[in-house]
Design an enzyme around this catalytic site. Structure first.
Site, PDB file in Angstrom:
ATOM      1  N   ASP A 119       0.855  -1.186   0.000  1.00  0.00           N
ATOM      2  CA  ASP A 119       0.000   0.000   0.000  1.00  0.00           C
ATOM      3  C   ASP A 119       0.889   1.233   0.000  1.00  0.00           C
ATOM      4  O   ASP A 119       1.677   1.440   0.923  1.00  0.00           O
ATOM      5  CB  ASP A 119      -0.850  -0.037   1.288  1.00  0.00           C
ATOM      6  CG  ASP A 119      -2.182   0.644   1.146  1.00  0.00           C
ATOM      7  OD1 ASP A 119      -2.240   1.670   0.455  1.00  0.00           O
ATOM      8  OD2 ASP A 119      -3.155   0.150   1.745  1.00  0.00           O
ATOM      9  N   ASP A 148     -11.850   0.431   5.816  1.00  0.00           N
ATOM     10  CA  ASP A 148     -12.498   1.728   6.025  1.00  0.00           C
ATOM     11  C   ASP A 148     -14.017   1.607   6.069  1.00  0.00           C
ATOM     12  O   ASP A 148     -14.714   2.623   6.124  1.00  0.00           O
ATOM     13  CB  ASP A 148     -12.151   2.696   4.875  1.00  0.00           C
ATOM     14  CG  ASP A 148     -10.683   3.075   4.864  1.00  0.00           C
ATOM     15  OD1 ASP A 148     -10.083   3.138   5.953  1.00  0.00           O
ATOM     16  OD2 ASP A 148     -10.148   3.312   3.759  1.00  0.00           O
TER      17      ASP A 148
HETATM   18  C1  GLC Z   1      -7.419   5.889   2.518  1.00  0.00           C
HETATM   19  C2  GLC Z   1      -7.183   4.734   3.461  1.00  0.00           C
HETATM   20  C3  GLC Z   1      -7.610   5.154   4.829  1.00  0.00           C
HETATM   21  C4  GLC Z   1      -6.772   6.342   5.238  1.00  0.00           C
HETATM   22  C5  GLC Z   1      -6.831   7.458   4.209  1.00  0.00           C
HETATM   23  C6  GLC Z   1      -5.740   8.474   4.423  1.00  0.00           C
HETATM   24  O1  GLC Z   1      -8.751   6.214   2.367  1.00  0.00           O
HETATM   25  O2  GLC Z   1      -7.840   3.591   3.016  1.00  0.00           O
HETATM   26  O3  GLC Z   1      -7.520   4.119   5.769  1.00  0.00           O
HETATM   27  O4  GLC Z   1      -7.214   6.821   6.477  1.00  0.00           O
HETATM   28  O5  GLC Z   1      -6.662   6.996   2.904  1.00  0.00           O
HETATM   29  O6  GLC Z   1      -4.493   7.941   4.097  1.00  0.00           O
END
Ligand code: GLC
Length: 528
Positions: free
Chosen positions: A93, A315
């Protein structure tokens, strides 16, 4: 690529090998045979890099090293190699929209060093944009007498992609991990990276229309790809898109371009937001859900672009709790749907055992920064019980509870209390219970994965939506060469009359089938 099944791991909650209550890389390694048995091809790990963990790793302080809480750099090498032995790829990621304020660059920026300040967005006059986690998106730094932009937490400072030094560093990071054998990247909120030349107040909204899908997203991605991942033909990339449109999304994942392999969009996971607002509850709008799928599937096909198929992630609340009654039939109906649409299938850890929402009944049980911020904000307008009810349905922590592996202490996840409690649902079933029961969600998922991976109709077939206005059933056809499947999913806990004819049953989440009605949550893929 549409024959691959991606399984998302939230490492902190997957498996704890060193008894500190947090999952880690060795924990994942110890479960590789389980994942191989399930049949998945790619493991997407949410960020495991060095981070203060204010946003659970999405606040990266060093993109080249594993955070000690997850293990060592060598553990990640081992994971990549052990996965490869089982023909499983690792996808990392990449959080390139922002870095942690603990990143060395930001720390140097804070000393007033212009070179480093220019890698972020420091300015004298802030505009009125709101942070996605609540509150203002600009933070004042008294020593500099300037503000910096943070679209997320105050400790997540937005990076300036226009700056060559920033861009070149991203190329270097991607190539570093590709060399180590990583075979995929998920790019976090990637459609927010192209900011406007001049920042303006948003007079009608929270600012998102000013900075979302900016003019250079495609150009940046193409350039990044050309210098890194697009030089490989076996690397898969997926971009997470925030509040996007089909037009933009399809540009990012058009086949034959050196952009992304596929994208995540979230429109279908907002169908239970009242007036589009996440923190106001309403039952999900089924017709809207189907219409969104139809529009997106047809729109992406038209542009020769790819979309991801998913209903849960770290999320989101758990789909099985959000859209069904958490039964075997409900869980498997959703899985049948995901696996029979057109695109790339993603499963989120726990989905294969029907893991339900957390059902936390006390604010002390929550850990997520967005939930804690909104708890405070919502209390300005609602009483505590109402706020807890909203959080119990909407909090990201619903998807972050640890995997319940067996019925030993701490569900076999750890030998000590985990960093976040387990789901309190009475419908929780452990992995072990699932493995021992041939009629479990796990065994059904495994069968479905095996089908999806080798069935040309599900992988390549055209899609045609039928009876889109039916109030209870989601019906579509997949056709490839001369063969057609009819897919019928009953989204409700009721018997529904519906006439259909078929030649053969491809998959059915019940043992019986009657050609004039669907049983509660029954879901069928039929050859016609
Ligand atoms: C994305 C991620 C989330 C995170 C956000 C900021 O939406 O999936 O978990 O808080 O980005 O990086």
């Amino acid at each position: 690529m549409d024959h691959k099944i991606v399984y998302q791991i939230y490492p902190k909650s997957f498996m704890d090998s060193n008894h500190d209550g947090e999952g880690d890389l060795n924990g994942i390694i110890s479960k590789l045979d389980y994942l191989k048995d399930l049949g998945v091809d790619v493991l997407w790990l949410t960020p495991v890099f060095i981070s203060p963990q204010n946003d659970n790793g999405y606040d990266v302080a060093d993109y080249y090293h594993v955070d000690p809480r997850f293990g060592t750099d060598e553990d990640l090498d081992t994971l990549i190699n052990e996965a490869r032995k089982r023909e499983i790829d690792i996808m990392l990621d990449m959080v390139f929209n922002h870095s942690s304020t603990e990143h060395a660059w930001f720390q140097k920026a804070l000393t007033g060093n212009k070179d480093y300040m220019n890698r972020y967005y420091f300015m004298k006059e802030p505009v009125n944009w709101e942070s996605k986690f609540g509150g203002n998106a600009f933070e004042y730094v008294p020593d500099l007498d300037m503000y910096y932009l943070h679209l997320f937490d105050v400790t997540q400072a937005d990076l300036n992609w226009e700056n060559e030094k920033v861009f070149n560093e991203f190329v270097k990071i991607c190539n570093y991990w590709l060399k180590k054998g990583v075979r995929g990247f998920r790019f976090d909120v990637i459609n927010l990276i192209s900011k406007p030349e001049v920042f303006k107040d948003d007079l009608t909204g929270d600012g998102r229309k000013e900075y979302t899908d900016g003019p250079k997203v495609t150009q940046y991605l193409r350039k990044l790809g050309e210098q890194s991942f697009a030089q490989y033909d076996d690397v898969m990339t997926v971009g997470e898109l925030s509040s996007t449109s089909i037009d933009k999304a399809s540009q990012y994942s058009k086949k034959g371009e050196s952009g992304l392999s596929t994208i995540f969009n979230f429109h279908h996971l907002k169908v239970d937001y009242k007036d589009g607002y996440k923190w106001a509850l309403k039952p999900f709008d089924f017709i809207e859900l189907k219409t969104l799928y139809q529009t997106w599937q047809e729109g992406m096909v038209k542009e020769d672009a790819s979309m991801s198929l998913f209903l849960s992630n770290h999320d989101q609340p758990r789909a099985v709790s959000r859209f069904t009654d958490e039964s075997f039939e409900g869980a498997t109906m959703l899985l049948n749907m995901i696996m029979s649409l057109k695109g790339v299938v993603y499963l989120y850890q726990g989905e294969e055992i029907g893991l339900p929402n957390a059902y936390f009944d006390n604010i002390d049980l929550y850990r997520d920064i967005e939930s804690l911020n909104h708890h405070k904000l919502l209390l300005e307008h609602h009483d505590e019980a109402t706020v807890l009810k909203i959080l119990s349905e909407r909090s990201r922590d619903n998807g972050r509870t640890p995997m319940p592996w067996n019925n030993q202490a701490h569900y076999g996840f750890s030998t000590t209390n985990p960093w976040i409690p387990f789901s309190l649902s009475k419908n929780l079933k452990t992995v072990k219970e699932n493995l021992e029961d041939p009629a479990s969600i796990f065994h059904y998922t495994k069968k479905l994965i095996a089908l999806r991976k080798q069935d040309p109709i599900l992988i390549h077939g055209d899609i045609d939506f039928v009876d889109i206005n039916h109030s209870k059933l989601f019906v579509y056809k997949r056709t490839y060469l001369n063969q057609t499947y009819l897919c019928i999913h009953n989204f409700y806990n009721e018997d529904i009359s519906y006439d259909f004819v078929y030649k053969d049953v491809v998959i059915n989440n019940y043992n019986n089938i009657e050609s004039n009605h669907l049983l509660p949550y029954q879901s069928l893929i039929l050859e016609i």
